[in-house]
Scaffold this active site. Structure first.
Site, PDB file in Angstrom:
ATOM      1  N   CYS A  89       2.855 -16.419  38.444  1.00  0.00           N
ATOM      2  CA  CYS A  89       4.297 -16.634  38.521  1.00  0.00           C
ATOM      3  C   CYS A  89       4.645 -16.920  39.977  1.00  0.00           C
ATOM      4  O   CYS A  89       3.758 -17.046  40.826  1.00  0.00           O
ATOM      5  CB  CYS A  89       5.079 -15.447  37.974  1.00  0.00           C
ATOM      6  SG  CYS A  89       4.960 -13.944  38.950  1.00  0.00           S
TER       7      CYS A  89
ATOM      8  N   HIS B 175      13.969 -10.058  39.263  1.00  0.00           N
ATOM      9  CA  HIS B 175      13.335  -9.590  40.500  1.00  0.00           C
ATOM     10  C   HIS B 175      13.525 -10.655  41.568  1.00  0.00           C
ATOM     11  O   HIS B 175      13.939 -11.783  41.282  1.00  0.00           O
ATOM     12  CB  HIS B 175      11.851  -9.292  40.291  1.00  0.00           C
ATOM     13  CG  HIS B 175      11.084 -10.440  39.694  1.00  0.00           C
ATOM     14  ND1 HIS B 175      11.133 -10.740  38.351  1.00  0.00           N
ATOM     15  CD2 HIS B 175      10.268 -11.364  40.258  1.00  0.00           C
ATOM     16  CE1 HIS B 175      10.363 -11.788  38.103  1.00  0.00           C
ATOM     17  NE2 HIS B 175       9.830 -12.197  39.244  1.00  0.00           N
TER      18      HIS B 175
END
Length: 606
Positions: A364, A525
């Site tokens: 990611c 996040h």
């Protein structure tokens, strides 16, 4: 070349051919139906509709094969060039040029791909489209001309060679062994040339002398092909298994032998089965005195019985030859199909070209959020099948050049390919729920070795101050995802985990790529650049029963995450495993106290 290398080469050839044929099986079947119904010898002869079958076998099927082969090599651009080149192949001969299309399609794509690499970066800005179009047109046109003057004549030579060989075998009394030439010739779509150019004249002479001829049965015997199709029906896999029964009916009762050719292309070694089946069938015709009094077209059991002399012995001989040919072909096909079944994927039902791997990377943007959850979920599934695979998580920028298999969300796949160009890449919609996981698991079960202990990435064990009661919020409502993310970020700030600037980084991260993970779970996040704003690792949990819209997806559980030095990975992995079970999500949504959620998230992995 060793026997092992020959076997590998045959398997690779089968994979290449099947990759071109499998996507087009429906086209082969519909052509077979039109031929069985509307050709002059069909069930409902129709001069006008029979032209559709002719157009399909002459033009449509070769073009589809060339298009698919080109696309496998170089995507859409390769498909277009391959199809243009196939026009030359089709025009070069009077017979269907399926094999020629299988050659020219990938070849055209390969050429344009390499020329594109040569001129890459050398074209002036604004001229890219012009140069690309002209390059494809020139290559496709030139290759069509080359194919017209080479492939057509080559197939003419092949036809003459086969004719000479069959004459020799007939004269020497080795008639059953003509299957050694007939069955491969059929796969080259030379069956009509064999029937009308060779077997017909000789057979007519025999009918004048004896009232029947075995030659009319040699190519038209449906037994060998039906035997292969029945073996696929019982011992095949995926698309080939599901389509084989229908193809068997079309061939046996409709007489369209070409429908079984794609199944031979998928496993070239099956040519042995149809050859031996053909030999045994012809030997049976000879031994029992079989034969028919007219050419058989199409080669169906119905046509054979209709043209059999009206003698009981002749019916028995012809039926026995068909049945024995089918039985021999079926029995020989079984070990061939069962042998390769555990060595490679059967067809495109799965991702066909995934390599054998010992490492899988979930990647990611930052490597500390969604990738951790995806890796944790897959690691648990890998443990269940006991494969020898190390499951890792990584930021895209940290992917190693020698990565074998990389999983990313679709929006990040192109970045991951640039960082790890030699890896096999799988794109998923959401890390927590994706059909690709099931396909990957089946592949790993079939293809990865199981002779060494699986290596599992070791995660930090500390959970001190990561998940506190005061950081779990029940029954929250939000009007937008931005509001929900800011709430989660403020909770992290108030708990002393992050600086206030981290909140904006959380918003930015979700705008770059949705942090919705599937199963009603979101994990907002910060970006990779915001790591400096993280003081300590921490997690907040927000229960939102009415849901929050995350780009069209409804998130009811929101986990705000801040990670520093990997100390949050243990509990993040646990969240992934717990949330992969919809029952656990339902329990957390129905939880009335904070302790209930903590208890669910604290369940040890089984």
């Amino acid at each position: 070349m060793s026997q092992f290398n020959i076997k590998i080469a045959i398997q690779k050839l089968g994979n290449v051919l099947s990759s071109m044929v499998i996507p087009n099986i429906s086209a082969f079947i519909v052509w077979g139906l039109f031929a069985a119904l509307f050709l002059p010898a069909g069930l409902f002869p129709n001069e006008h509709l029979s032209t559709i079958a002719h157009m399909m076998i002459t033009y449509l099927l070769p073009l589809l094969i060339a298009y698919t082969g080109g696309k496998l090599v170089y995507d859409q651009r390769g498909a277009v060039v391959g199809s243009m080149a196939a026009a030359g192949v089709i025009a070069s001969a009077d017979i269907p040029m399926i094999i020629g299309a299988m050659i020219i399609g990938p070849l055209g794509a390969f050429l344009v791909k390499n020329i594109d690499r040569i001129v890459e970066g050398k074209i002036k800005s604004g001229f890219e489209m012009l140069v690309n179009n002209f390059t494809a047109a020139i290559i496709g046109g030139l290759l069509a001309i080359v194919a017209f003057f080479t492939i057509g004549p080559t197939f003419t030579i092949v036809t003459k060679t086969l004719t000479t060989g069959i004459y020799w075998l007939t004269e020497t009394g080795l008639l059953p062994f003509t299957s050694i030439l007939i069955e491969p010739a059929k796969l080259l779509f030379l069956n009509n040339a064999l029937n009308h150019g060779l077997l017909l004249p000789i057979g007519i002479e025999q009918v004048v002398e004896t009232g029947k001829s075995i030659l009319f049965l040699m190519e038209a015997n449906p037994g060998p092909g039906v035997g292969v199709l029945l073996a696929y029906s019982l011992f095949g896999k995926g698309t080939s298994k599901h389509t084989a029964p229908g193809a068997a009916l079309i061939q046996f009762f409709g007489g369209i032998h070409e429908v079984y050719f794609p199944y031979i292309f998928m496993r070239p070694l099956l040519i042995v089965a149809v050859i031996l089946g053909g030999i045994c069938g012809i030997a049976t015709f000879v031994f029992l005195g079989g034969g028919v009094y007219s050419p058989i077209s199409p080669g169906s059991i119905v046509s054979i019985l209709a043209l059999t002399p009206h003698h009981t012995s002749a019916y028995i001989a012809n039926l026995a030859g068909v049945l024995i040919a089918g039985m021999v072909s079926f029995l020989i096909s079984i070990p061939i199909l069962k042998t390769v079944k555990d060595e490679e994927l059967e067809d495109a039902d799965l991702v066909p070209s995934i390599p054998v791997v010992n490492k899988i990377y979930f990647a990611c943007d930052a490597g500390m959020g969604s990738s951790v959850m995806g890796a944790s979920l897959l690691r648990k599934r890998v443990q269940d099948i006991d494969a020898n695979i190390e499951v890792l998580h990584s930021a895209i920028n940290d992917l190693p050049l020698n990565a074998q298999l990389v999983i990313t969300q679709k929006e990040l796949t192109e970045r991951a390919k640039k960082k790890a160009p030699n890896a096999y890449h799988i794109s998923v919609d959401h890390f927590l729920s994706s059909l690709e996981y099931d396909q990957l698991m089946e592949h790993l079960q079939n293809n990865n070795r199981k002779d060494t202990m699986m290596i599992i990435e070791k995660q930090p064990k500390s959970e001190i101050n990561l998940l506190l009661e005061e950081n779990i919020f029940l029954n929250q409502e939000f009007t937008s995802k931005g509001e929900a993310i800011r709430f989660a970020g403020n909770a992290l700030v108030q708990a002393g985990y992050v600086n206030e600037s981290y909140i904006d980084a959380m918003i930015e991260r979700d705008e770059m790529l949705s942090t919705y993970m599937g199963h009603g779970v979101a994990i907002p996040h910060g970006t990779e650049e915001a790591k400096e704003d993280v003081l300590y690792s921490g997690i907040t949990v927000i229960q939102a029963p009415k849901g929050v819209d995350f780009n069209g997806q409804k998130a009811q559980l929101i986990f705000g995450i801040a990670g520093k030095d990997g100390t949050h990975l243990e509990i993040l992995s646990r969240i992934a495993v717990v949330c992969s079970d919809s029952d656990n999500i339902e329990k957390m949504l129905e939880a009335k106290t904070v302790n209930e959620i903590i208890r669910i998230l604290s369940i040890d992995d089984q």
